[in-house]
Design a protein around this motif. Sequence first.
Motif, mmCIF file in Angstrom:
data_model
loop_
_atom_site.group_PDB
_atom_site.id
_atom_site.type_symbol
_atom_site.label_atom_id
_atom_site.label_comp_id
_atom_site.label_asym_id
_atom_site.label_seq_id
_atom_site.Cartn_x
_atom_site.Cartn_y
_atom_site.Cartn_z
ATOM 1 N N PHE A 167 -6.154 -4.521 -1.837
ATOM 2 C CA PHE A 167 -4.632 -4.158 -2.052
ATOM 3 C C PHE A 167 -4.094 -5.491 -2.768
ATOM 4 O O PHE A 167 -4.465 -6.678 -2.623
ATOM 5 C CB PHE A 167 -3.787 -4.003 -0.802
ATOM 6 C CG PHE A 167 -4.422 -2.850 -0.084
ATOM 7 C CD1 PHE A 167 -3.870 -1.557 -0.536
ATOM 8 C CD2 PHE A 167 -5.007 -2.872 1.257
ATOM 9 C CE1 PHE A 167 -4.394 -0.499 0.318
ATOM 10 C CE2 PHE A 167 -5.379 -1.505 1.889
ATOM 11 C CZ PHE A 167 -4.949 -0.596 1.331
ATOM 12 N N SER B 49 -3.787 4.859 4.218
ATOM 13 C CA SER B 49 -4.657 4.314 3.359
ATOM 14 C C SER B 49 -5.033 2.892 3.901
ATOM 15 O O SER B 49 -6.236 2.291 3.796
ATOM 16 C CB SER B 49 -4.222 4.113 2.016
ATOM 17 O OG SER B 49 -2.967 3.332 1.926
ATOM 18 N N GLU C 179 -7.423 3.380 6.669
ATOM 19 C CA GLU C 179 -8.915 3.740 6.289
ATOM 20 C C GLU C 179 -9.686 2.635 5.791
ATOM 21 O O GLU C 179 -10.827 2.486 6.014
ATOM 22 C CB GLU C 179 -8.569 4.858 5.039
ATOM 23 C CG GLU C 179 -10.115 5.413 4.589
ATOM 24 C CD GLU C 179 -9.864 6.333 3.251
ATOM 25 O OE1 GLU C 179 -11.068 6.104 2.481
ATOM 26 O OE2 GLU C 179 -8.879 6.892 2.984
ATOM 27 N N THR C 180 -8.992 1.762 4.939
ATOM 28 C CA THR C 180 -9.621 0.587 4.378
ATOM 29 C C THR C 180 -9.932 -0.566 5.503
ATOM 30 O O THR C 180 -11.079 -1.120 5.458
ATOM 31 C CB THR C 180 -8.522 -0.135 3.486
ATOM 32 O OG1 THR C 180 -8.148 0.542 2.219
ATOM 33 C CG2 THR C 180 -9.256 -1.566 2.824
ATOM 34 N N ALA D 173 0.895 -1.339 0.214
ATOM 35 C CA ALA D 173 0.147 -0.025 -0.075
ATOM 36 C C ALA D 173 1.026 1.187 -0.126
ATOM 37 O O ALA D 173 1.998 1.240 0.636
ATOM 38 C CB ALA D 173 -0.796 0.120 1.073
ATOM 39 N N GLU E 23 5.949 1.522 -2.710
ATOM 40 C CA GLU E 23 4.859 1.491 -1.787
ATOM 41 C C GLU E 23 5.496 0.527 -0.550
ATOM 42 O O GLU E 23 6.869 0.021 -0.988
ATOM 43 C CB GLU E 23 3.774 0.658 -2.274
ATOM 44 C CG GLU E 23 3.028 1.211 -3.376
ATOM 45 C CD GLU E 23 2.029 0.617 -3.902
ATOM 46 O OE1 GLU E 23 0.724 1.103 -4.303
ATOM 47 O OE2 GLU E 23 1.894 -0.644 -4.097
ATOM 48 N N ASP F 182 0.691 3.932 2.085
ATOM 49 C CA ASP F 182 0.976 4.536 3.234
ATOM 50 C C ASP F 182 -0.087 3.838 4.136
ATOM 51 O O ASP F 182 -1.023 3.147 3.849
ATOM 52 C CB ASP F 182 0.872 6.043 3.195
ATOM 53 C CG ASP F 182 -0.406 6.640 2.994
ATOM 54 O OD1 ASP F 182 -1.341 5.899 2.882
ATOM 55 O OD2 ASP F 182 -0.541 7.778 2.545
#
Length: 164
Positions: A36, A15, A18-19, A10, A156, A12
């Motif tokens: 992801f 994210s 949040e997911t 990912a 990432e 960061d």
Amino acid sequence: MGALTDYFRAVDAASVVETLGRADGGSPLGAGPPVFDGVETKHVDPTVVLAMLIAAIRQVQWRVDLVEQVTVWPTSPVPGPDGPEDEDDPWVTGPWVSELDPLVRDTLAAVHDSEVPTIVARWVQAEELHGARAEDMQPVAAEIVLLARRALGADERLYCWMCL
């Protein structure tokens, strides 16, 4: 009882949080289309088993701090020295997600395909992998290496989602 572990990439930690918040902490690779890009593994925790793979790659002895990581989930405060007050505390029940140090990603990404069988032969000698066969673990190692390459190419980070 063993740990379920999913490794994914990912941009960061924000994210990821949040997911996970939308999925109540469920695996980002779980039911439905994965959010992801990742690899589902079982019993490949980052502190011991993945660190033993890293040790096999680097040809060094395993040590507890070989895979540095920062917990990004749960987001609630870490319990105090007396532990959590509630047995339903997410620090007790999980799942837990950690961001792996970029050096782990880079180490994995640098492995050449031709090196995987030799590395896995060293990896399965670890006591914690007792009974594991190289031919069963080679696809796992190869998938983790490929994931690390994709993460590096996309700038990432690698993450590990784990639950009991």
